[in-house]
Design a protein around this motif. Sequence first.
Motif, PDB file in Angstrom:
ATOM      1  N   THR A   1      40.125  51.211 -87.421  1.00 35.74           N
ATOM      2  CA  THR A   1      40.754  50.413 -86.375  1.00 35.74           C
ATOM      3  C   THR A   1      41.249  49.115 -86.978  1.00 35.74           C
ATOM      4  N   THR A   2      42.281  48.565 -86.404  1.00 36.04           N
ATOM      5  CA  THR A   2      42.669  47.208 -86.737  1.00 36.04           C
ATOM      6  C   THR A   2      42.856  46.461 -85.425  1.00 36.04           C
ATOM      7  N   VAL A   3      42.503  45.185 -85.427  1.00 33.63           N
ATOM      8  CA  VAL A   3      42.502  44.406 -84.193  1.00 33.63           C
ATOM      9  C   VAL A   3      42.693  42.920 -84.471  1.00 33.63           C
ATOM     10  N   GLY A   4      43.312  42.233 -83.553  1.00 38.83           N
ATOM     11  CA  GLY A   4      43.301  40.777 -83.591  1.00 38.83           C
ATOM     12  C   GLY A   4      44.624  40.112 -83.815  1.00 38.83           C
ATOM     13  N   GLU A   5      45.541  40.760 -84.508  1.00 36.85           N
ATOM     14  CA  GLU A   5      46.854  40.179 -84.773  1.00 36.85           C
ATOM     15  C   GLU A   5      47.760  41.313 -85.216  1.00 36.85           C
ATOM     16  N   PRO A   6      49.052  41.062 -85.211  1.00 34.84           N
ATOM     17  CA  PRO A   6      49.953  42.125 -85.660  1.00 34.84           C
ATOM     18  C   PRO A   6      49.712  42.442 -87.136  1.00 34.84           C
ATOM     19  N   ILE A   7      49.827  43.705 -87.489  1.00 36.11           N
ATOM     20  CA  ILE A   7      49.634  44.097 -88.892  1.00 36.11           C
ATOM     21  C   ILE A   7      50.976  44.548 -89.458  1.00 36.11           C
TER      22      ILE A   7
ATOM     23  N   CYS B   1      43.745  53.364 -85.445  1.00 36.01           N
ATOM     24  CA  CYS B   1      44.103  52.816 -84.140  1.00 36.01           C
ATOM     25  C   CYS B   1      44.357  51.327 -84.287  1.00 36.01           C
ATOM     26  N   ASP B   2      45.590  50.908 -83.983  1.00 38.77           N
ATOM     27  CA  ASP B   2      45.899  49.476 -83.937  1.00 38.77           C
ATOM     28  C   ASP B   2      45.647  49.063 -82.490  1.00 38.77           C
ATOM     29  N   THR B   3      44.537  48.368 -82.275  1.00 39.06           N
ATOM     30  CA  THR B   3      44.108  48.085 -80.902  1.00 39.06           C
ATOM     31  C   THR B   3      44.505  46.672 -80.502  1.00 39.06           C
ATOM     32  N   TRP B   4      45.347  46.585 -79.503  1.00 45.88           N
ATOM     33  CA  TRP B   4      45.798  45.286 -78.994  1.00 45.88           C
ATOM     34  C   TRP B   4      45.074  44.967 -77.694  1.00 45.88           C
ATOM     35  N   TRP B   5      44.446  43.797 -77.630  1.00 47.55           N
ATOM     36  CA  TRP B   5      43.774  43.342 -76.410  1.00 47.55           C
ATOM     37  C   TRP B   5      43.344  41.911 -76.612  1.00 47.55           C
ATOM     38  N   GLN B   6      42.577  41.379 -75.657  1.00 47.69           N
ATOM     39  CA  GLN B   6      42.221  39.951 -75.677  1.00 47.69           C
ATOM     40  C   GLN B   6      40.812  39.735 -75.140  1.00 47.69           C
ATOM     41  N   THR B   7      40.274  38.553 -75.429  1.00 49.40           N
ATOM     42  CA  THR B   7      38.962  38.157 -74.931  1.00 49.40           C
ATOM     43  C   THR B   7      38.804  38.462 -73.436  1.00 49.40           C
ATOM     44  N   GLU B   8      39.857  38.169 -72.693  1.00 51.69           N
ATOM     45  CA  GLU B   8      39.817  38.324 -71.236  1.00 51.69           C
ATOM     46  C   GLU B   8      39.692  39.771 -70.802  1.00 51.69           C
TER      47      GLU B   8
ATOM     48  N   GLY C   1      50.280  36.805 -71.959  1.00 53.63           N
ATOM     49  CA  GLY C   1      50.635  35.659 -72.800  1.00 53.63           C
ATOM     50  C   GLY C   1      51.175  36.065 -74.159  1.00 53.63           C
ATOM     51  N   ASP C   2      51.401  37.352 -74.356  1.00 45.98           N
ATOM     52  CA  ASP C   2      52.006  37.840 -75.595  1.00 45.98           C
ATOM     53  C   ASP C   2      53.438  38.298 -75.331  1.00 45.98           C
ATOM     54  N   ALA C   3      54.262  38.161 -76.364  1.00 41.70           N
ATOM     55  CA  ALA C   3      55.594  38.761 -76.310  1.00 41.70           C
ATOM     56  C   ALA C   3      55.513  40.119 -76.993  1.00 41.70           C
TER      57      ALA C   3
ATOM     58  N   ARG D   1      55.223  46.927 -79.728  1.00 39.25           N
ATOM     59  CA  ARG D   1      55.069  46.112 -80.933  1.00 39.25           C
ATOM     60  C   ARG D   1      54.800  44.691 -80.451  1.00 39.25           C
ATOM     61  N   ILE D   2      53.633  44.152 -80.773  1.00 37.91           N
ATOM     62  CA  ILE D   2      53.239  42.832 -80.289  1.00 37.91           C
ATOM     63  C   ILE D   2      53.782  41.779 -81.246  1.00 37.91           C
ATOM     64  N   LEU D   3      54.447  40.759 -80.674  1.00 34.88           N
ATOM     65  CA  LEU D   3      55.075  39.749 -81.525  1.00 34.88           C
ATOM     66  C   LEU D   3      54.236  38.477 -81.652  1.00 34.88           C
TER      67      LEU D   3
ATOM     68  N   ILE E   1      47.424  29.419 -81.153  1.00 36.09           N
ATOM     69  CA  ILE E   1      47.701  29.859 -82.521  1.00 36.09           C
ATOM     70  C   ILE E   1      46.604  30.830 -82.909  1.00 36.09           C
ATOM     71  N   ASN E   2      46.992  31.979 -83.433  1.00 32.78           N
ATOM     72  CA  ASN E   2      46.023  33.012 -83.782  1.00 32.78           C
ATOM     73  C   ASN E   2      45.803  33.011 -85.304  1.00 32.78           C
ATOM     74  N   VAL E   3      44.778  32.277 -85.741  1.00 31.58           N
ATOM     75  CA  VAL E   3      44.509  32.127 -87.173  1.00 31.58           C
ATOM     76  C   VAL E   3      43.464  33.149 -87.600  1.00 31.58           C
ATOM     77  N   SER E   4      43.820  34.030 -88.506  1.00 34.06           N
ATOM     78  CA  SER E   4      42.902  35.084 -88.953  1.00 34.06           C
ATOM     79  C   SER E   4      42.280  35.818 -87.772  1.00 34.06           C
ATOM     80  N   GLY E   5      43.063  36.015 -86.719  1.00 33.42           N
ATOM     81  CA  GLY E   5      42.530  36.704 -85.544  1.00 33.42           C
ATOM     82  C   GLY E   5      41.649  35.826 -84.675  1.00 33.42           C
ATOM     83  N   HIS E   6      41.583  34.519 -84.952  1.00 32.02           N
ATOM     84  CA  HIS E   6      40.819  33.591 -84.102  1.00 32.02           C
ATOM     85  C   HIS E   6      41.784  32.756 -83.288  1.00 32.02           C
ATOM     86  N   ARG E   7      41.562  32.771 -81.998  1.00 30.96           N
ATOM     87  CA  ARG E   7      42.486  32.076 -81.112  1.00 30.96           C
ATOM     88  C   ARG E   7      42.161  30.602 -81.033  1.00 30.96           C
ATOM     89  N   LEU E   8      43.112  29.753 -81.375  1.00 33.08           N
ATOM     90  CA  LEU E   8      42.905  28.309 -81.317  1.00 33.08           C
ATOM     91  C   LEU E   8      43.979  27.689 -80.433  1.00 33.08           C
TER      92      LEU E   8
HETATM   93  C1  WT7 Z   1      45.344  37.697 -78.934  1.00 38.26           C
HETATM   94  C2  WT7 Z   1      43.986  37.742 -78.300  1.00 38.26           C
HETATM   95  C3  WT7 Z   1      40.276  41.118 -78.582  1.00 38.26           C
HETATM   96  C4  WT7 Z   1      40.838  41.224 -79.896  1.00 38.26           C
HETATM   97  C5  WT7 Z   1      40.478  40.048 -80.736  1.00 38.26           C
HETATM   98  C6  WT7 Z   1      41.308  38.832 -80.455  1.00 38.26           C
HETATM   99  C7  WT7 Z   1      46.472  38.961 -80.537  1.00 38.26           C
HETATM  100  C8  WT7 Z   1      44.983  40.991 -80.652  1.00 38.26           C
HETATM  101  C9  WT7 Z   1      46.295  42.448 -81.585  1.00 38.26           C
HETATM  102  C10 WT7 Z   1      46.961  43.561 -82.184  1.00 38.26           C
HETATM  103  C11 WT7 Z   1      48.874  42.226 -82.330  1.00 38.26           C
HETATM  104  C12 WT7 Z   1      47.011  41.250 -81.418  1.00 38.26           C
HETATM  105  C13 WT7 Z   1      47.340  38.822 -79.307  1.00 38.26           C
HETATM  106  C14 WT7 Z   1      46.335  38.557 -78.207  1.00 38.26           C
HETATM  107  N1  WT7 Z   1      46.155  40.356 -80.835  1.00 38.26           N
HETATM  108  N2  WT7 Z   1      45.041  42.241 -81.099  1.00 38.26           N
HETATM  109  N3  WT7 Z   1      46.339  44.732 -82.396  1.00 38.26           N
HETATM  110  N4  WT7 Z   1      48.252  43.396 -82.537  1.00 38.26           N
HETATM  111  N5  WT7 Z   1      48.300  41.143 -81.802  1.00 38.26           N
HETATM  112  O1  WT7 Z   1      41.040  38.369 -79.159  1.00 38.26           O
HETATM  113  O2  WT7 Z   1      40.916  35.921 -79.586  1.00 38.26           O
HETATM  114  O3  WT7 Z   1      41.319  36.798 -77.280  1.00 38.26           O
HETATM  115  O4  WT7 Z   1      43.097  36.949 -79.042  1.00 38.26           O
HETATM  116  O5  WT7 Z   1      45.275  38.252 -80.250  1.00 38.26           O
HETATM  117  O6  WT7 Z   1      48.193  37.724 -79.475  1.00 38.26           O
HETATM  118  O7  WT7 Z   1      46.872  37.895 -77.091  1.00 38.26           O
HETATM  119  P1  WT7 Z   1      41.535  36.952 -78.738  1.00 38.26           P
END
Ligand code: WT7
Length: 680
Positions: free
Chosen positions: A406-412, A432-439, A533-535, A545-547, A554-561
Amino acid sequence: MSGKEKEVTETSEAEIAVHWAEEDFIYPPASFIAQANVTDPSVYDRFSLENFPNCFKEYADLLTWYEYWHTTLDTSDAPCWKWFVGGKINASYNCIDRHLAKNKNKTAIHFVSEVETEKIEHITYQELYVRVNEFAAILRDFCGLKAGDTVTLHMPMVAELPITMLACARLGIIHSQVFGGFSGKACADRIVDSGSHVLITMDAYYRSGQLIDHKEKADTAVAEVAKENQKVDKVLVWQRYPGKYSAQTPMVEGRDFFVNELLKKYYGTRIDPVPMPAEAVLFLMYTSGTTGKPKGAQHSTGGYLAYVAGTSKYVQDIHPEDVYWCMADIGWITGHSYIVYGPLAICASTVIYEGVPTYPDPGRPWRIAQDLDVNIFHTAPTAIRALRKLGPDEPAKYNYHFKHMTTVGEPIEPAVWKWYYHAVGKGEAAICDTWWQTENGGFLCSTMPAIKAMKPGSAGPGVPGIHPIVYDNDGNVVPDGSGKAGNICIQNPWPGSFQTIWRDRDRYVSQYYEKYCKDPNSKRWQDWPYLTGDAAVVAADGYARILGRIDDVINVSGHRLGTKELESAAMTVAEVAEAAVVPVKHEIKGVEPDMYIALKPGISASEELAKKISQAIVTEIGAIARPRNVWIVPDMPKTRSGKIMRRVLGAISNNTDVGDVMTLANPEIVVEITKMVQGK
Ligand code: WT7
């Protein structure tokens, strides 16, 4: 332009996103399909909008209920959705007790120390049961905590973290785990907001070969909380080495307690799990948003657990015999859902690794995979990029075989995806490239691994039961295959979604639902699309395709700031007059923050001052927020009305076209800043 649209940042991640070329499909290996949990494409029909919301019974039925629910989805308090109403359930019971009859000797948690010479700890379900019960006794009988109370955890990646979480869940206590890498100050803000009076921490942990004093942060946190007129009554301190104190910071008499010493009194104690309403709050997970204040995403017990159990089984394809390793940190939602609650609810063996993936060398993850015979691997693009850069040929040296990754957290990026697929996965695994958020609690978009082909760089369609839709700024639907980007939303609620922002329903409604709400008085879910909140660009085949973020995140190393969080941290330095942060592309981290500073009159720029500002950000938030650079500029580029033009700063940082700047109040500054940043 409406007031709402003005909130959208001028330099968003989406704006700097690279538009990768559309890639060809790659089909999952036959060997994967042959063993997969879900191979029948009719799953999409079962979870279609016509079958909504009853389709989610399939996930609820993976759990054991004390009382079965009577209403699948109650929308009467829209957009605060209630799932599985009438049901009574306990998350700790579902993750532990119910597995004991058949699987008490099975490993629940493999704990891998960063120190490679230390033995891996294998915690069986029976041992997990014992340890969770004894710790729950401390929470109830020593701390006096009960269902509905909140507790803040500030713990590193150790087995004691899920033990603590599950002990809270056993009693219906709401846990709020703060990422261990966050500073004491950041922890304090979250203690205050959640209203906790007990802090649970650990004395020390390993990171890049150093045994770091972590207890120190608890002292800072408690002191900061006191400034807000709130009191932390007790600090429970786990020991990294039981019986030995590994921190330098002294224990505070009457406030700080070693868990190991308290435990002696509770050996053998058993605590009955408390049957909780499905809608009871299981935990809070703080995340960044468009304002400076982090918001507590409030997650439910029944809906959340059902959703993470269902997606762990269907999307991650976890079977009872698998060894599953998610290399995220439990301090983030990925760890809550896909290291702890999802895998344990379905009786998997889950791996917890304490340290840095590339320590002591980039072969480390592959040795762990080989030694534990891991066959499902879950990580983030930032880790994949680092492992690829430092050890492109390492995976081939080790004898492990992943069936699923799986990959998660930011576009790859497709190139990185392909290395992951060929080098790490040896061409044998479904990705699986899994796109989702904390919420969201769990996955939104991803391919179903045995049913849908993979497409590098695209997350995929909505997972079963999730129905994405893309709107433009005016609320028109952007059709699939139009080649146009828009704001990706979800048409329907789902059980894993957060219930609200802790103690801030107005912010919940305004940030996630207001923009595209069809009727604010409506009680129909159809009128409340969820704004992520994503394009995104959705292809004709429905693959998204998540932009990146369109807001001030700002999503730094998959950490939302939050950019506001970073800027207000910089503003704590007395000399700073103005601060503006922009995302800049980074080879490993995806993006990182670049900080622009204007000083108060009469103060001159210096190397020390730049360092002081950088340090202030680390102190206020944590090392993950450290900016690439602090640029002290003579003035900010501004509009005639005095607004800082972050778009221009973003373009300078990213070496892209600054566009027309002649309408600025001070166009000459653009040349000067460009020279400073780009050296030309
Ligand atoms: C934001 C959410 C819950 C996953 C960990 C991050 C970006 C997350 C992907 C992906 C492209 C992604 C989005 C999203 N994001 N997964 N597979 N491809 N972008 O959770 O800290 O709540 O961040 O991470 O921008 O809105 P988070």
